[in-house]
Design an enzyme around this catalytic site. Structure first.
Site, short mmCIF file in Angstrom:
data_model
loop_
_atom_site.label_atom_id
_atom_site.label_comp_id
_atom_site.label_asym_id
_atom_site.label_seq_id
_atom_site.Cartn_x
_atom_site.Cartn_y
_atom_site.Cartn_z
N TYR A 30 76.05 63.81 98.97
CA TYR A 30 75.24 62.89 98.18
C TYR A 30 76.12 62.01 97.32
CZ TYR A 30 75.83 65.59 93.82
OH TYR A 30 76.34 66.19 92.69
N LYS A 77 81.62 65.94 98.08
CA LYS A 77 80.43 65.91 97.22
C LYS A 77 79.21 66.46 97.98
CE LYS A 77 78.34 62.92 93.69
NZ LYS A 77 78.41 63.87 92.60
N GLU A 79 86.41 71.35 85.69
CA GLU A 79 85.58 70.19 85.33
C GLU A 79 84.25 70.69 84.78
OE1 GLU A 79 84.60 67.91 88.91
OE2 GLU A 79 84.57 69.77 90.07
N LEU A 91 85.91 67.33 91.81
CA LEU A 91 85.40 66.12 92.44
C LEU A 91 86.21 64.93 91.93
CD1 LEU A 91 83.10 65.05 94.31
CD2 LEU A 91 82.03 64.26 92.20
N1 PDD Z 1 77.83 64.24 89.36
N2 PDD Z 1 82.40 66.42 88.86
C1 PDD Z 1 81.27 66.89 89.40
C2 PDD Z 1 81.21 68.33 89.79
C3 PDD Z 1 80.15 66.04 89.59
O1 PDD Z 1 79.02 66.51 90.13
C4 PDD Z 1 80.26 64.68 89.17
C5 PDD Z 1 79.12 63.70 89.35
C6 PDD Z 1 81.47 64.23 88.60
C7 PDD Z 1 81.68 62.81 88.18
O2 PDD Z 1 81.78 61.95 89.28
P1 PDD Z 1 81.35 60.42 89.18
O3 PDD Z 1 82.11 59.83 88.05
O4 PDD Z 1 81.71 59.86 90.48
O5 PDD Z 1 79.85 60.41 88.90
C8 PDD Z 1 82.53 65.13 88.48
C9 PDD Z 1 76.68 63.37 89.57
C10 PDD Z 1 76.54 62.32 88.51
C11 PDD Z 1 75.44 64.23 89.74
O6 PDD Z 1 75.57 65.26 90.39
O7 PDD Z 1 74.35 63.87 89.28
#
Ligand code: PDD
Length: 285
Positions: free
Chosen positions: A33, A149, A181, A205
Site C-alpha cells: 500500500y 510496505k 521506527e 520503511l
Molecule cells: N505509514 N515507517 C512506517 C512503519 C510507516 O508505516 C510509515 C508510513 C513511515 C513513514 O513513511 P512515509 O514518510 O513515506 O509516509 C515509516 C503510513 C503513513 C500509514 O501507514 O498510514
C-alpha cells in the site's frame, strides 16, 4: 454523502465498493500500500510514493498494475470527486483473488487495485504538532523486510494499542537495544544540533517524508547522521520527532515517561516542519 472509491477500474459509491473474500490481501496480507497526503487539493510527493510502490511490488514478484500516469489520474479524480482539500489518498495493490493456496496463483491472475480518500480538514495544523506527542517503547517483533510496505500491519497496530494503554500517543519499536521506527512513522533525535535517524536498510520503511526532510535539513546546513540510536540516547536528547506522509514532522516530547529536552516541541523539529510544509505545498501536483 458517500465517497467515491476506485476498485479495479470502476469508480463506485463506497457502499458498492467490494472485493472477493478470496482476495490474497485478505487471506495472506499479500499486498502492498501507499498513503499520499493531500494539501490544498494537491498531492504531496506523488512521484516518491509511486517509485516506492514499484519497488515494494517488485520485491514481492509483482508488477505495477498500470502506468504511473494512470495511477496519478485515479488519485486526481478521487481527490476532485470527493472534494478533498486536506487529507489523503490510500492505495492498495494485492496479488488478486484465487483459491486459497500458499503457492502464488497462476501468472495472469488479475491484481486487485483499490484507492480511497480520507478527508482531514486542517491536516497541516494538528494539535499534536503544537503540543508534541508522547511515545512508549515496545519490542520490534515485525518480520525482517520492513522496507517493503506490505499490508501486514497487525503488530504496529498492537504496538499503538500498548502505547495507548500506557497513556501515550504512539509506540517506538526497539530491536537489539536500538530504536527502529514508530508504528507508522520514522523516528529522529536531535543532540547538540545534529539530527540523528536510523540508516536505511531492511529494518525500517524508507519513508518518503524522511527523504524529503533530510534533503531540506542538509540544504539548510543542518548536520545529519544516519545511524541507530538507543532509548537512553533518545531520552537524553535535546529534541525528538517523527515523520510520515500524514503527520509531516511531529515533535516527540516524552519517551517512556521521560521528558525529552524541555518536554516541549523543540526548534529543530518546528523549523523542519515549516520548511517541509512550505516546500511540499509548492511542489504538490
Ligand atoms: N505509514 N515507517 C512506517 C512503519 C510507516 O508505516 C510509515 C508510513 C513511515 C513513514 O513513511 P512515509 O514518510 O513515506 O509516509 C515509516 C503510513 C503513513 C500509514 O501507514 O498510514
Amino acid at each position: 454523502m458517500s465517497r467515491t472509491v476506485y476498485v479495479n477500474g470502476d469508480y463506485l459509491p463506497e457502499e458498492d465498493a467490494k472485493i472477493s473474500v478470496f482476495d490474497r490481501g485478505f487471506l495472506f496480507a499479500d499486498g502492498v500500500y501507499e498513503v499520499t497526503s493531500v494539501l490544498g487539493g494537491k498531492l504531496i510527493d506523488f512521484e516518491g510514493h509511486a517509485v516506492r510502490l514499484e519497488r515494494s511490488l517488485a520485491e514481492l514478484d509483482m508488477g505495477m498494475p498500470m502506468t504511473r500516469d494512470a495511477l496519478l489520474e485515479i488519485h486526481r479524480r478521487l481527490v476532485a470527486e470527493n472534494r478533498i482539500e486536506d487529507g489523503m489518498v490510500y492505495l492498495q495493490v494485492t496479488r488478486g483473488a484465487a483459491d486459497r493456496d500458499f503457492a502464488y496463483p497462476p501468472e495472469g491472475t488479475a491484481q486487485t487495485v483499490v484507492l480511497f480518500t480520507q478527508s482531514k480538514p486542517g491536516l497541516a495544523d494538528s494539535p499534536a504538532a503544537r503540543t508534541g506527542i508522547r511515545v512508549a517503547t515496545v519490542p520490534d517483533l515485525r518480520w525482517d523486510r520492513r522496507d517493503i510496505k506490505t499490508v501486514q500491519l497487525l503488530y504496529p497496530s498492537m504496538g499503538k494499542m500498548a502505547a495507548k494503554a500506557k497513556g501515550c500517543d504512539d509506540a517506538w519499536m526497539v530491536e537489539d537495544g536500538a530504536i527502529t521506527e514508530g508504528t507508522s512513522n520514522n523516528a529522529y533525535i536531535v543532540k547538540d544540533g545534529v539530527i540523528v535517524t536510523r540508516q536505511l536498510g531492511p529494518e525500517i520503511l524508507h519513508g518518503i517524508t524522511r527523504a524529503a526532510v533530510l534533503r531540506f535539513a542538509r540544504e539548510a546546513q543542518m548536520k545529519v547522521e544516519e545511524r541507530a540510536f538507543t532509548i537512553e540516547e533518545a531520552q537524553a536528547a535535546d529534541e525528538a520527532f517523527v515523520t510520515s506522509a500524514t503527520t509531516f514532522v511531529t515533535p516527540v516530547v516524552e519517551i517512556d515517561g521521560v521528558a525529552v529536552g524541555k518536554g516541549a516541541p523543540g526548534p529543530v523539529a518546528q523549523r523542519l516542519r515549516e520548511i517541509y510544509l512550505e516546500e511540499s505545498r509548492k511542489a504538490g501536483i
